[in-house]
Design a protein around this motif. Sequence first.
Motif, PDB file in Angstrom:
ATOM      1  N   GLU A   5       0.816  -1.222   0.000  1.00 23.04           N
ATOM      2  CA  GLU A   5       0.000   0.000   0.000  1.00 23.04           C
ATOM      3  C   GLU A   5       0.855   1.280   0.000  1.00 23.04           C
ATOM      4  OE1 GLU A   5      -2.936   1.862   3.410  1.00 23.04           O
ATOM      5  OE2 GLU A   5      -2.012  -0.091   3.683  1.00 23.04           O
ATOM      6  N   LEU A   6       0.423   2.293  -0.744  1.00 20.87           N
ATOM      7  CA  LEU A   6       1.088   3.603  -0.693  1.00 20.87           C
ATOM      8  C   LEU A   6       0.778   4.245   0.655  1.00 20.87           C
ATOM      9  CD1 LEU A   6       2.649   5.948  -2.111  1.00 20.87           C
ATOM     10  CD2 LEU A   6       0.422   6.781  -2.898  1.00 20.87           C
ATOM     11  N   LEU A   7       1.827   4.522   1.430  1.00 22.99           N
ATOM     12  CA  LEU A   7       1.625   5.075   2.778  1.00 22.99           C
ATOM     13  C   LEU A   7       1.742   6.590   2.795  1.00 22.99           C
ATOM     14  CD1 LEU A   7       3.898   2.612   4.803  1.00 22.99           C
ATOM     15  CD2 LEU A   7       1.398   2.535   4.584  1.00 22.99           C
ATOM     16  N   TYR A   8       2.641   7.097   1.912  1.00 21.89           N
ATOM     17  CA  TYR A   8       2.964   8.528   2.005  1.00 21.89           C
ATOM     18  C   TYR A   8       3.547   8.977   0.679  1.00 21.89           C
ATOM     19  CZ  TYR A   8       5.818  12.584   3.323  1.00 21.89           C
ATOM     20  OH  TYR A   8       6.401  13.813   3.363  1.00 21.89           O
ATOM     21  N   GLU A   9       3.149  10.144   0.222  1.00 18.22           N
ATOM     22  CA  GLU A   9       3.764  10.715  -0.976  1.00 18.22           C
ATOM     23  C   GLU A   9       4.357  12.057  -0.623  1.00 18.22           C
ATOM     24  OE1 GLU A   9       1.553  10.480  -4.606  1.00 18.22           O
ATOM     25  OE2 GLU A   9       2.959  11.835  -5.623  1.00 18.22           O
ATOM     26  N   GLY A  10       5.662  12.155  -0.684  1.00 19.93           N
ATOM     27  CA  GLY A  10       6.340  13.416  -0.363  1.00 19.93           C
ATOM     28  C   GLY A  10       6.682  14.167  -1.634  1.00 19.93           C
ATOM     29  N   LYS A  11       7.609  15.132  -1.522  1.00 20.09           N
ATOM     30  CA  LYS A  11       7.936  15.953  -2.686  1.00 20.09           C
ATOM     31  C   LYS A  11       8.823  15.183  -3.667  1.00 20.09           C
ATOM     32  CE  LYS A  11       7.423  20.241  -0.061  1.00 20.09           C
ATOM     33  NZ  LYS A  11       8.008  20.285   1.283  1.00 20.09           N
ATOM     34  N   ALA A  12       9.639  14.261  -3.150  1.00 19.76           N
ATOM     35  CA  ALA A  12      10.566  13.556  -4.047  1.00 19.76           C
ATOM     36  C   ALA A  12      10.514  12.040  -3.892  1.00 19.76           C
ATOM     37  CB  ALA A  12      11.991  14.059  -3.803  1.00 19.76           C
ATOM     38  N   LYS A  13       9.706  11.546  -2.958  1.00 20.20           N
ATOM     39  CA  LYS A  13       9.668  10.093  -2.706  1.00 20.20           C
ATOM     40  C   LYS A  13       8.249   9.635  -2.372  1.00 20.20           C
ATOM     41  CE  LYS A  13      12.886  10.208   0.539  1.00 20.20           C
ATOM     42  NZ  LYS A  13      13.514  11.490   0.356  1.00 20.20           N
ATOM     43  N   LYS A  14       8.007   8.347  -2.706  1.00 25.72           N
ATOM     44  CA  LYS A  14       6.782   7.689  -2.251  1.00 25.72           C
ATOM     45  C   LYS A  14       7.197   6.543  -1.340  1.00 25.72           C
ATOM     46  CE  LYS A  14       4.080   8.431  -6.436  1.00 25.72           C
ATOM     47  NZ  LYS A  14       3.645   7.800  -7.669  1.00 25.72           N
ATOM     48  N   LEU A  15       6.434   6.332  -0.277  1.00 25.87           N
ATOM     49  CA  LEU A  15       6.736   5.238   0.647  1.00 25.87           C
ATOM     50  C   LEU A  15       5.604   4.221   0.603  1.00 25.87           C
ATOM     51  CD1 LEU A  15       8.055   7.174   3.809  1.00 25.87           C
ATOM     52  CD2 LEU A  15       9.349   6.340   1.832  1.00 25.87           C
ATOM     53  N   TYR A  16       5.985   2.949   0.507  1.00 29.01           N
ATOM     54  CA  TYR A  16       4.997   1.860   0.453  1.00 29.01           C
ATOM     55  C   TYR A  16       5.235   0.884   1.601  1.00 29.01           C
ATOM     56  CZ  TYR A  16       4.207   3.274  -4.402  1.00 29.01           C
ATOM     57  OH  TYR A  16       3.910   3.982  -5.535  1.00 29.01           O
ATOM     58  N   SER A  17       4.156   0.271   2.080  1.00 24.60           N
ATOM     59  CA  SER A  17       4.323  -0.834   3.025  1.00 24.60           C
ATOM     60  C   SER A  17       4.782  -2.053   2.221  1.00 24.60           C
ATOM     61  CB  SER A  17       3.020  -1.124   3.763  1.00 24.60           C
ATOM     62  OG  SER A  17       2.021  -1.483   2.842  1.00 24.60           O
ATOM     63  N   LEU A  25       9.231   0.353   1.628  1.00 29.69           N
ATOM     64  CA  LEU A  25       9.878   0.511   0.323  1.00 29.69           C
ATOM     65  C   LEU A  25       9.801   1.999  -0.056  1.00 29.69           C
ATOM     66  CD1 LEU A  25       9.406  -1.807  -2.723  1.00 29.69           C
ATOM     67  CD2 LEU A  25       9.413   0.677  -2.980  1.00 29.69           C
ATOM     68  N   ALA A  26      10.950   2.590  -0.303  1.00 33.90           N
ATOM     69  CA  ALA A  26      10.989   3.998  -0.713  1.00 33.90           C
ATOM     70  C   ALA A  26      11.256   4.072  -2.208  1.00 33.90           C
ATOM     71  CB  ALA A  26      12.085   4.739   0.051  1.00 33.90           C
ATOM     72  N   GLU A  27      10.413   4.812  -2.911  1.00 34.12           N
ATOM     73  CA  GLU A  27      10.590   4.987  -4.358  1.00 34.12           C
ATOM     74  C   GLU A  27      10.965   6.438  -4.630  1.00 34.12           C
ATOM     75  OE1 GLU A  27       7.147   3.853  -6.709  1.00 34.12           O
ATOM     76  OE2 GLU A  27       7.864   5.119  -8.332  1.00 34.12           O
ATOM     77  N   TYR A  28      12.096   6.625  -5.265  1.00 29.98           N
ATOM     78  CA  TYR A  28      12.577   7.975  -5.580  1.00 29.98           C
ATOM     79  C   TYR A  28      11.964   8.438  -6.901  1.00 29.98           C
ATOM     80  CZ  TYR A  28      15.952   7.953  -1.795  1.00 29.98           C
ATOM     81  OH  TYR A  28      16.538   7.945  -0.553  1.00 29.98           O
ATOM     82  N   MET A  29      11.366   9.622  -6.882  1.00 29.63           N
ATOM     83  CA  MET A  29      10.643  10.104  -8.060  1.00 29.63           C
ATOM     84  C   MET A  29      11.489  11.080  -8.888  1.00 29.63           C
ATOM     85  SD  MET A  29       6.862  10.683  -6.497  1.00 29.63           S
ATOM     86  CE  MET A  29       7.244  11.935  -5.333  1.00 29.63           C
ATOM     87  N   ASP A  30      11.098  11.206 -10.160  1.00 28.78           N
ATOM     88  CA  ASP A  30      11.766  12.146 -11.063  1.00 28.78           C
ATOM     89  C   ASP A  30      11.183  13.537 -10.873  1.00 28.78           C
ATOM     90  OD1 ASP A  30      13.496  10.349 -12.157  1.00 28.78           O
ATOM     91  OD2 ASP A  30      12.230   9.877 -13.881  1.00 28.78           O
ATOM     92  N   GLN A  31      11.298  14.058  -9.683  1.00 28.43           N
ATOM     93  CA  GLN A  31      10.681  15.361  -9.428  1.00 28.43           C
ATOM     94  C   GLN A  31      11.614  16.238  -8.602  1.00 28.43           C
ATOM     95  OE1 GLN A  31       6.375  15.714  -9.056  1.00 28.43           O
ATOM     96  NE2 GLN A  31       6.763  16.340  -6.948  1.00 28.43           N
ATOM     97  N   ALA A  32      11.674  17.511  -8.950  1.00 21.59           N
ATOM     98  CA  ALA A  32      12.438  18.472  -8.136  1.00 21.59           C
ATOM     99  C   ALA A  32      11.475  19.545  -7.656  1.00 21.59           C
ATOM    100  CB  ALA A  32      13.544  19.109  -8.961  1.00 21.59           C
ATOM    101  N   THR A  33      11.631  19.945  -6.402  1.00 22.11           N
ATOM    102  CA  THR A  33      10.826  21.058  -5.888  1.00 22.11           C
ATOM    103  C   THR A  33      11.754  22.016  -5.145  1.00 22.11           C
ATOM    104  OG1 THR A  33      10.348  20.014  -3.765  1.00 22.11           O
ATOM    105  CG2 THR A  33       8.748  19.633  -5.527  1.00 22.11           C
ATOM    106  N   ALA A  34      11.298  23.245  -5.038  1.00 17.31           N
ATOM    107  CA  ALA A  34      12.022  24.248  -4.232  1.00 17.31           C
ATOM    108  C   ALA A  34      10.986  25.221  -3.698  1.00 17.31           C
ATOM    109  CB  ALA A  34      13.065  24.964  -5.077  1.00 17.31           C
ATOM    110  N   LEU A  35      11.402  26.097  -2.825  1.00 12.94           N
ATOM    111  CA  LEU A  35      10.514  27.112  -2.240  1.00 12.94           C
ATOM    112  C   LEU A  35       9.265  26.461  -1.640  1.00 12.94           C
ATOM    113  CD1 LEU A  35      10.694  29.619  -5.258  1.00 12.94           C
ATOM    114  CD2 LEU A  35      12.034  29.745  -3.149  1.00 12.94           C
ATOM    115  N   ASN A  36       9.515  25.420  -0.835  1.00 14.03           N
ATOM    116  CA  ASN A  36       8.425  24.697  -0.170  1.00 14.03           C
ATOM    117  C   ASN A  36       7.343  24.238  -1.155  1.00 14.03           C
ATOM    118  OD1 ASN A  36       7.222  23.474   1.976  1.00 14.03           O
ATOM    119  ND2 ASN A  36       6.795  25.345   3.138  1.00 14.03           N
ATOM    120  N   GLY A  37       7.766  23.785  -2.333  1.00 18.51           N
ATOM    121  CA  GLY A  37       6.834  23.212  -3.303  1.00 18.51           C
ATOM    122  C   GLY A  37       6.295  24.203  -4.330  1.00 18.51           C
TER     123      GLY A  37
END
Length: 236
Positions: A5-17, A25-37
Amino acid sequence: MEKLELLYEGKAKKLYSTDEEDVILAEYMDQATALNGLKKDAISGKGAMNNQITSLIFDKLAENGVPSHFIRKISETEQLIQKVKIIPLEVVVRNVAAGSFSKRLDIKEGTPLSFPIVEFYYKEDRLDDPFINDQHVLVLDIATQEEIDQIKALALKVNEVLKAWFLTLDIQLIDFKIEVGRTKEGKILLADEISPDTCRLWDVHTNDHLDKDIYRRDLGDLVPVYQEVLRRIENN
Ligand code: TMP
């Protein structure tokens, strides 16, 4: 290991049980953010690079006695980590003035500090992660005094190991941010990631930025810069 299950989606990673209770399980995403998103872009290949860089850095830290949540990398963009409860602090260590430190205190970027300093920011998007001190941490019940002492010692140890290692790669570690978590037994572990997203890395000879300031400050393409950091780390 099954990804559930997807537990959490952050700015650059998704965490799964996973099918193991204490393994995430941590999945690193192809995303960059700055200035608090506020600034956000898809950057192809970034997830794989940060997964690899973080894995190599956490392995190096483990070899030097720094405990972290990292278990192992399992694919280009995924790694297994131990489940911890993240303490809502951004713990920043600075060796050289830069970024918000330079702005707040009007000290020119690149000015060396006479000793490494540790700062706490309260991780709370709603408040824009304010700068706080040890007493705020206690009053807000974020951590105990004993934990604060442990967190500072951990942060300084990470600094000592990485600063020395990066210097052999012709990289100056200007500053970095870490996050820490508690295991269910109450042990403090280094968590999250350490990558060019979370560090300021300057080339020793040219002072060129080898980190996310390239993106934050619109200085060019981030991909070749992260590839260069990965190349130096992999060759050592
Ligand atoms: P700062 O100078 O903007 O306070 O940043 C200090 C260090 O912390 C720098 O290496 C970048 C890193 N950092 C993060 O990883 N995430 C953040 O949200 C912030 C503000 C800084």
